[in-house]
Design a protein around this motif. Structure first.
Motif, PDB file in Angstrom:
ATOM      1  N   GLN A 119     -93.836 -46.506 137.035  1.00  0.00           N
ATOM      2  CA  GLN A 119     -94.480 -44.743 136.785  1.00  0.00           C
ATOM      3  C   GLN A 119     -92.682 -44.852 135.644  1.00  0.00           C
ATOM      4  O   GLN A 119     -91.210 -45.334 135.889  1.00  0.00           O
ATOM      5  CB  GLN A 119     -93.546 -44.507 138.039  1.00  0.00           C
ATOM      6  N   ASN A 120     -92.458 -44.207 134.685  1.00  0.00           N
ATOM      7  CA  ASN A 120     -91.329 -43.712 133.589  1.00  0.00           C
ATOM      8  C   ASN A 120     -90.309 -42.773 134.335  1.00  0.00           C
ATOM      9  O   ASN A 120     -88.879 -42.917 134.155  1.00  0.00           O
ATOM     10  CB  ASN A 120     -91.458 -42.977 132.153  1.00  0.00           C
ATOM     11  N   HIS A 121     -90.590 -42.558 135.379  1.00  0.00           N
ATOM     12  CA  HIS A 121     -89.603 -41.564 136.286  1.00  0.00           C
ATOM     13  C   HIS A 121     -89.379 -42.784 137.085  1.00  0.00           C
ATOM     14  O   HIS A 121     -87.780 -42.082 136.873  1.00  0.00           O
ATOM     15  CB  HIS A 121     -89.781 -39.997 136.995  1.00  0.00           C
ATOM     16  N   ASP A 122     -89.424 -43.702 137.327  1.00  0.00           N
ATOM     17  CA  ASP A 122     -89.001 -45.095 138.497  1.00  0.00           C
ATOM     18  C   ASP A 122     -88.394 -45.935 137.452  1.00  0.00           C
ATOM     19  O   ASP A 122     -87.169 -45.732 138.036  1.00  0.00           O
ATOM     20  CB  ASP A 122     -90.173 -45.615 139.196  1.00  0.00           C
ATOM     21  N   LYS A 123     -88.583 -45.970 136.557  1.00  0.00           N
ATOM     22  CA  LYS A 123     -87.409 -46.373 135.761  1.00  0.00           C
ATOM     23  C   LYS A 123     -86.176 -46.051 135.425  1.00  0.00           C
ATOM     24  O   LYS A 123     -85.252 -46.212 135.313  1.00  0.00           O
ATOM     25  CB  LYS A 123     -88.455 -47.050 133.479  1.00  0.00           C
ATOM     26  N   ALA A 124     -86.782 -44.298 134.678  1.00  0.00           N
ATOM     27  CA  ALA A 124     -85.136 -43.234 134.593  1.00  0.00           C
ATOM     28  C   ALA A 124     -84.209 -43.309 135.824  1.00  0.00           C
ATOM     29  O   ALA A 124     -83.235 -44.181 135.635  1.00  0.00           O
ATOM     30  CB  ALA A 124     -86.228 -42.533 134.369  1.00  0.00           C
ATOM     31  N   ALA A 125     -84.780 -43.538 137.075  1.00  0.00           N
ATOM     32  CA  ALA A 125     -83.696 -43.587 137.845  1.00  0.00           C
ATOM     33  C   ALA A 125     -82.903 -45.003 138.458  1.00  0.00           C
ATOM     34  O   ALA A 125     -81.952 -44.735 138.693  1.00  0.00           O
ATOM     35  CB  ALA A 125     -85.249 -43.346 139.228  1.00  0.00           C
ATOM     36  N   ALA A 126     -83.867 -45.644 138.388  1.00  0.00           N
ATOM     37  CA  ALA A 126     -82.848 -47.239 137.706  1.00  0.00           C
ATOM     38  C   ALA A 126     -81.880 -47.116 137.055  1.00  0.00           C
ATOM     39  O   ALA A 126     -80.940 -47.929 137.783  1.00  0.00           O
ATOM     40  CB  ALA A 126     -84.096 -48.518 138.081  1.00  0.00           C
ATOM     41  N   LYS A 127     -82.321 -46.689 135.860  1.00  0.00           N
ATOM     42  CA  LYS A 127     -81.655 -46.687 135.031  1.00  0.00           C
ATOM     43  C   LYS A 127     -80.421 -45.570 135.412  1.00  0.00           C
ATOM     44  O   LYS A 127     -79.103 -46.296 134.613  1.00  0.00           O
ATOM     45  CB  LYS A 127     -81.965 -46.454 133.216  1.00  0.00           C
ATOM     46  N   LEU A 128     -80.408 -44.846 135.631  1.00  0.00           N
ATOM     47  CA  LEU A 128     -79.572 -43.807 136.022  1.00  0.00           C
ATOM     48  C   LEU A 128     -78.639 -44.049 136.998  1.00  0.00           C
ATOM     49  O   LEU A 128     -77.779 -43.781 137.043  1.00  0.00           O
ATOM     50  CB  LEU A 128     -80.361 -42.341 136.936  1.00  0.00           C
ATOM     51  N   ASN A 129     -79.453 -44.856 138.015  1.00  0.00           N
ATOM     52  CA  ASN A 129     -78.077 -46.026 138.949  1.00  0.00           C
ATOM     53  C   ASN A 129     -77.358 -46.928 138.477  1.00  0.00           C
ATOM     54  O   ASN A 129     -76.519 -47.411 138.910  1.00  0.00           O
ATOM     55  CB  ASN A 129     -79.807 -46.269 140.288  1.00  0.00           C
ATOM     56  N   LEU A 130     -78.156 -47.521 137.563  1.00  0.00           N
ATOM     57  CA  LEU A 130     -77.522 -48.784 137.232  1.00  0.00           C
ATOM     58  C   LEU A 130     -76.319 -48.259 136.180  1.00  0.00           C
ATOM     59  O   LEU A 130     -74.854 -48.642 135.817  1.00  0.00           O
ATOM     60  CB  LEU A 130     -78.364 -49.199 135.967  1.00  0.00           C
ATOM     61  N   ALA A 131     -76.640 -46.630 135.718  1.00  0.00           N
ATOM     62  CA  ALA A 131     -75.234 -46.518 134.845  1.00  0.00           C
ATOM     63  C   ALA A 131     -74.405 -45.527 135.898  1.00  0.00           C
ATOM     64  O   ALA A 131     -72.861 -45.564 135.524  1.00  0.00           O
ATOM     65  CB  ALA A 131     -75.689 -44.917 133.865  1.00  0.00           C
ATOM     66  N   VAL A 132     -74.906 -45.320 136.877  1.00  0.00           N
ATOM     67  CA  VAL A 132     -73.800 -45.198 138.215  1.00  0.00           C
ATOM     68  C   VAL A 132     -73.066 -46.317 138.401  1.00  0.00           C
ATOM     69  O   VAL A 132     -71.596 -45.706 138.571  1.00  0.00           O
ATOM     70  CB  VAL A 132     -74.043 -44.406 139.550  1.00  0.00           C
ATOM     71  N   VAL A 133     -73.711 -47.121 138.212  1.00  0.00           N
ATOM     72  CA  VAL A 133     -72.760 -48.606 138.631  1.00  0.00           C
ATOM     73  C   VAL A 133     -72.311 -49.249 137.232  1.00  0.00           C
ATOM     74  O   VAL A 133     -70.242 -49.359 138.097  1.00  0.00           O
ATOM     75  CB  VAL A 133     -73.853 -49.493 139.294  1.00  0.00           C
TER      76      VAL A 133
END
Length: 181
Positions: A119-133
């Motif tokens: 899902q695109n929203h799952d990819k977005a959530a993973a990238k959001l977490n990576l942005a936080v890191v």
């Protein structure tokens, strides 16, 4: 000593047996029982394709019960998951590790993206977490790039508030630090 059997093989065999029995029921004229058995077969097939433990871990994570989500994830052997499910396993691991170990979280989130979240929203959530890191590691440029990808992937706007919050934290790290005191 007995070697542990891959549960996927057992699930596939049970599903095939249930389907064969449903076909047999239709062949002998037991249409009602055959239809009922088709429903049972559908449940077996879904259980084969989905990891029930992974679904339970997702449910616990969505209700913010992190300790219970960790318990459910601990019961999963990632080697017995289909590759796509392994991506979601890594995504959950990374999400749960965000508050404890950013390096491990980053490793799991990158692995999840590499294995392929559906899902695109799952990819977005993973990238959001990576942005936080990336932001926590003071890699501002990478964090902003990940946030832009996250905005592009979040076509339904499910992460809009989270994206804005992370974006503000990246732009004004001093305000975020003062707000925590």
């Amino acid at each position: 000593m007995l070697k542990r059997i891959d549960t996927r093989i057992v699930k596939i065999l049970v599903s095939a047996g249930a389907l064969a029995y449903a076909i047999y029921l239709f062949a002998v004229g037991q249409t009602g029982a055959g239809i009922g058995m088709l429903f049972v077969t559908a449940i077996f097939v879904l259980a084969t394709l989905q990891s029930i433990r992974l679904i339970m871990a997702f449910a616990q994570l969505r209700t913010q019960k992190m300790d219970e989500a960790r318990v459910w994830l601990g019961r999963i052997n990632p080697a017995h998951l289909w590759p796509r499910r392994r991506a979601y396993y890594s995504f959950l691991q990374g999400s749960l590790l965000m508050e404890q170990n950013m390096n491990e979280a980053e490793k799991h989130l990158k692995e999840a993206l590499k294995l392929g979240l559906k899902q695109n929203h799952d990819k977005a959530a993973a990238k959001l977490n990576l942005a936080v890191v990336a932001s926590a590691k003071r890699r501002r440029q990478e964090a902003m790039s990940l946030l832009n990808e996250c905005k592009r992937l979040d076509d339904k706007g499910m992460l809009k508030k989270d994206i804005k919050m992370v974006e503000q934290a990246i732009k004004n790290p001093q305000q975020v630090m003062r707000g925590r005191r």
